[in-house]
Design a protein around this motif. Sequence first.
Motif, PDB file in Angstrom:
ATOM      1  N   LEU A   6       0.823  -1.206   0.000  1.00 23.99           N
ATOM      2  CA  LEU A   6       0.000   0.000   0.000  1.00 23.99           C
ATOM      3  C   LEU A   6       0.862   1.264   0.000  1.00 23.99           C
ATOM      4  O   LEU A   6       0.595   2.207  -0.751  1.00 23.99           O
ATOM      5  N   GLU A  13       1.517   6.638  -6.764  1.00 25.18           N
ATOM      6  CA  GLU A  13       0.479   7.622  -7.077  1.00 25.18           C
ATOM      7  C   GLU A  13       1.109   8.992  -7.296  1.00 25.18           C
ATOM      8  O   GLU A  13       0.742   9.725  -8.217  1.00 25.18           O
ATOM      9  N   MET A  43      -2.529   1.321  -9.027  1.00 19.64           N
ATOM     10  CA  MET A  43      -3.886   0.791  -8.872  1.00 19.64           C
ATOM     11  C   MET A  43      -3.870  -0.702  -8.545  1.00 19.64           C
ATOM     12  O   MET A  43      -4.652  -1.166  -7.714  1.00 19.64           O
ATOM     13  N   LEU A  46      -2.900  -1.041  -4.922  1.00 18.90           N
ATOM     14  CA  LEU A  46      -4.030  -0.655  -4.064  1.00 18.90           C
ATOM     15  C   LEU A  46      -5.072  -1.764  -4.039  1.00 18.90           C
ATOM     16  O   LEU A  46      -5.552  -2.139  -2.967  1.00 18.90           O
ATOM     17  N   MET A  50      -6.205  -3.971  -0.758  1.00 17.52           N
ATOM     18  CA  MET A  50      -7.597  -3.948  -0.299  1.00 17.52           C
ATOM     19  C   MET A  50      -8.167  -5.353  -0.076  1.00 17.52           C
ATOM     20  O   MET A  50      -9.236  -5.479   0.513  1.00 17.52           O
ATOM     21  N   THR A  55     -11.278  -1.196   3.038  1.00 17.67           N
ATOM     22  CA  THR A  55     -11.257  -0.358   1.846  1.00 17.67           C
ATOM     23  C   THR A  55     -11.065   1.121   2.174  1.00 17.67           C
ATOM     24  O   THR A  55     -10.221   1.790   1.583  1.00 17.67           O
ATOM     25  N   GLY A  56     -11.833   1.645   3.097  1.00 15.91           N
ATOM     26  CA  GLY A  56     -11.740   3.064   3.444  1.00 15.91           C
ATOM     27  C   GLY A  56     -10.373   3.448   3.965  1.00 15.91           C
ATOM     28  O   GLY A  56      -9.803   4.477   3.571  1.00 15.91           O
ATOM     29  N   TYR A  59      -7.711   3.141   1.080  1.00 20.23           N
ATOM     30  CA  TYR A  59      -7.825   4.233   0.123  1.00 20.23           C
ATOM     31  C   TYR A  59      -7.326   5.550   0.726  1.00 20.23           C
ATOM     32  O   TYR A  59      -6.608   6.306   0.069  1.00 20.23           O
ATOM     33  N   TRP A  62      -3.524   5.475   0.883  1.00 25.88           N
ATOM     34  CA  TRP A  62      -2.994   5.578  -0.480  1.00 25.88           C
ATOM     35  C   TRP A  62      -3.053   7.020  -0.979  1.00 25.88           C
ATOM     36  O   TRP A  62      -2.069   7.555  -1.471  1.00 25.88           O
ATOM     37  N   VAL A  63      -4.214   7.637  -0.833  1.00 24.13           N
ATOM     38  CA  VAL A  63      -4.385   9.029  -1.266  1.00 24.13           C
ATOM     39  C   VAL A  63      -3.514   9.960  -0.437  1.00 24.13           C
ATOM     40  O   VAL A  63      -2.884  10.876  -0.977  1.00 24.13           O
TER      41      VAL A  63
END
Length: 104
Positions: A6, A13, A43, A46, A50, A55-56, A59, A62-63
């Motif tokens: 991750l 990213e 992607m 990620l 996951m 998931t939340g 993400y 990652w962001v």
Amino acid sequence: MAWIILVLSGMLEAVWAAALGASHGFKRKIPTLIFAVSMALSMAGLAWAMTSLPTGTAYAVWVGIGATLTVIWGFVKGYESPTTARVLLLVLLVSSVIGLKVVS
């Protein structure tokens, strides 16, 4: 292992975001190629992470990593000014990402 993938995916990213900007609307070939490859790998990482992380949280981490590194890249390259407010907000963002990891 999922956390390592991750983090690496979040770093990719930032690579694809920087390459996207450098591609000038996909007009430059090398940055466009870097964008496509790094985005696909980011992607995929990620998606793999996951499978074993919520998931939340995955993400958001990652962001958060991608956004933070992209802004830092902008500071280094001189595209953005590292004001006190921006630096403090980045610290808050990184702290939030770490907090999500701690409570997961």
